[in-house]
Structures are given as structure tokens and as C-alpha cells.
Motif scaffolding. Structure first.
Motif, short mmCIF file in Angstrom:
data_model
loop_
_atom_site.label_atom_id
_atom_site.label_comp_id
_atom_site.label_asym_id
_atom_site.label_seq_id
_atom_site.Cartn_x
_atom_site.Cartn_y
_atom_site.Cartn_z
N SER A 75 -1.38 1.12 -3.54
CA SER A 75 -1.19 0.64 -4.91
C SER A 75 -2.54 0.26 -5.49
CB SER A 75 -0.24 -0.56 -4.93
OG SER A 75 -0.89 -1.71 -4.43
N ASP A 76 -2.54 -0.03 -6.78
CA ASP A 76 -3.78 -0.42 -7.46
C ASP A 76 -4.08 -1.90 -7.28
OD1 ASP A 76 -4.06 2.16 -8.38
OD2 ASP A 76 -2.97 1.78 -10.25
N THR A 77 -3.14 -2.64 -6.71
CA THR A 77 -3.33 -4.08 -6.54
C THR A 77 -3.30 -4.51 -5.08
OG1 THR A 77 -0.94 -4.46 -6.82
CG2 THR A 77 -2.32 -4.57 -8.81
N ALA A 89 -7.29 -1.41 -2.54
CA ALA A 89 -7.94 -1.37 -3.85
C ALA A 89 -8.92 -2.53 -4.00
CB ALA A 89 -6.89 -1.41 -4.95
N GLU A 133 0.84 -1.21 0.00
CA GLU A 133 0.00 0.00 0.00
C GLU A 133 0.87 1.26 0.00
OE1 GLU A 133 -3.07 -0.07 -0.46
OE2 GLU A 133 -3.73 -2.06 0.17
#
Length: 295
Positions: free
Chosen positions: A105-107, A111, A103
Motif C-alpha cells: 500500500s501507499d501507507t 512506502a 502491504e
């Protein structure tokens, strides 16, 4: 004063100054040797000869070769070395914890949670939509996989912490044994002045290495040996060295104790202090927070 006395004084002066030159040469030769401490020859007046009319000087001699070490500075450096070892280990291991969560992040988990709640929001707007229901299932499956992945990585991190703790304990045991052996050699080879500066340098270097693993205090003994204390435990006393072992704890993580004693020791500083704190508190606390989030 007789001619023989004058020649004896001259001879002792030449021998003493020659030894001082030898010590200077030894210092120059070891100028770049790791752990070497500059040595000095302690020059003193020879014991005078007593006569009925008073004492007569007998020239010069030496009281031995001594290392120019400052006990206060040694203790300060070792204390701060323990703090540095603890901080470095905490930084490395907590960096791995950050990598587990990934974190922001997009993954990352955040998210995945956003996608899960967003899917439910879309379903609430159109409960009869088969597509919305399918998206909710996929989002829920992704969340479960993400949490499972994080949990597995935390388990691996806890296992790695235990392994590193065992490695650190093995190093502490090896260093303590070597320090005890050097204590014995210094007592044997130190001579009447209880000094063997080259062996003392090697012992000091080992104690410095030990202070990076576990915080230590050093006590000087009259025979030239030292005692090494960690926490409230006498780890090394003269030629005798106690051995440590890793013990699993009921609440999770591991502790460190002296073999033959039921009591655990507090490493206070160094790599071992960081590893035991991570195994007993940090990683279990993070896992508990993850469990509460999932619940």
C-alpha cells in the motif's frame, strides 16, 4: 404346541413389531433434528424353550434400539474437523497480521521506508540544504511512528491470541464436563444392552464440537461410555473429565496443560493448536523480524 404357546408367540410378535413402528415414527419425527442419528430396532429370535425332545421356538423379540453410526466415519470426520478448525483460525489470525502491515500500500511500512531512504538520497545530493534536512527528520519521525504503530498492533494481537486461547480452553472444559455427565447417564439409562441412542447422539454432537477446538480420539467402553483422548492426554474417561488451564511461557505466548499436572499438552489440531502456534511461534517470529529490520 399348546394354544397358549401359539398365542404367546403371536403376542410377542405384535409387541415387537409395534415397537419397530414406534422406532420408525421416532426417526421420522427427528428427521430434521440437528445431530440426530437414525435408529433401528435389533430384532432377534426369542430364546427357544428346551424340552426332552429338543427345542421349541418361542417367537420373536428385540435386542434393543441402536443408532446407525459408523465408528470409522465418525473418527475421520472428527479428525478433519480438527484440521478445519486449525486452518480457519490460522487464516483469520494471519489475516489480521497482514492487516497490521498493510502491504502492499501507499501507507504501509514499505512506502515509509522508501520515503525515508529517498529523503537521505536527496540530502546526499545537497548536504547543506535545510529543506532536505527537514524532510529527512520528518521521514525519520514517520518511520518511527509507523514502526511503533505496528509494534503496538502486534502486542494487541498477542493479547487477543491469549484471550482467545483462554476462551477456547473454557469451552473445552465445559464440553468435557458435559460429555462426562452424559457418559454417566448413558451407563445408568442404557439398560442391559448398554445403549441409549438419544443420549449417545447428544454426546456425539458434543464430541464433534470438541473436535473443532482440539483434535480428539474416541475409545468405546463396554459399559456404553467413552473415553476422549487429545494428544497423549485422556481428557474424558467415563464420568470423569479433566480440566485444562492456560499457562504463560518464558519464551512468549501461552501453553495448555491439565490442572494438577506440570506437563503441557499438544492440541495437535483444532482452534487451540492454531492459537498456541500463533502465540508461541508466529507472532514472536514476526516481531523479531521487525526488530531486526529496525536494527
Amino acid at each position: 404346541m399348546s394354544l397358549a404357546s401359539i398365542l404367546s408367540i403371536a403376542r410377542s410378535a405384535l409387541v415387537t413389531q409395534q415397537r419397530a413402528i414406534d422406532v420408525t415414527g421416532h426417526n421420522i419425527a427427528n428427521a430434521t433434528t440437528p445431530g440426530y442419528t437414525r435408529q433401528r430396532l435389533e430384532i432377534v429370535a426369542e430364546t427357544p424353550f428346551r424340552t426332552p425332545k429338543g427345542t421349541v421356538g418361542r417367537g420373536v423379540t428385540d435386542a434393543g434400539v441402536f443408532a446407525n453410526r459408523n465408528v470409522f466415519l465418525d473418527a475421520t470426520v472428527r479428525r478433519e474437523q480438527g484440521n478445519l478448525g486449525r486452518s480457519d483460525t490460522l487464516r483469520d489470525m494471519l489475516g489480521q497480521v497482514e492487516a497490521v502491515f498493510g502491504e502492499p500500500s501507499d501507507t504501509g511500512l514499505g512506502a515509509t521506508l522508501d520515503a525515508f531512504f529517498s529523503a537521505f538520497s536527496d540530502l546526499a545530493n545537497d548536504p547543506s540544504s535545510l529543506a532536505a534536512r527537514s524532510v529527512v527528520r520528518q521521514a525519520g519521525s514517520s518511520l518511527i511512528q509507523q514502526v511503533g504503530l505496528i509494534s503496538g498492533r502486534l502486542t494487541d494481537l498477542a493479547t487477543d491470541t491469549t484471550t482467545r486461547t483462554q476462551d477456547a480452553v473454557n469451552q473445552v472444559n465445559a464440553l468435557a464436563t458435559q460429555i462426562g455427565e452424559l457418559n454417566r447417564d448413558i451407563v445408568v439409562q442404557g439398560g442391559p444392552n448398554k445403549t441409549a441412542p438419544d443420549l449417545e447422539d447428544r454426546r456425539g454432537q458434543l464430541i464433534d464440537e470438541l473436535s473443532n477446538l482440539i483434535q480428539v480420539r474416541v475409545i468405546d467402553h463396554a459399559d456404553g461410555s467413552v473415553g476422549v483422548i487429545t494428544g497423549d492426554t485422556l481428557l474424558v474417561d467415563g464420568k470423569f473429565a479433566q480440566q485444562l488451564e492456560v499457562r504463560p511461557l518464558v519464551g512468549g505466548g501461552v501453553g495448555v496443560g491439565v490442572i494438577g499436572s506440570a506437563r503441557l499438552i499438544d492440541p495437535v489440531g483444532g482452534t487451540l493448536a492454531a492459537l498456541t502456534a500463533l502465540g508461541q511461534q508466529a507472532v514472536p517470529s514476526i516481531r523479531a523480524e521487525l526488530d531486526r529490520l529496525v536494527a
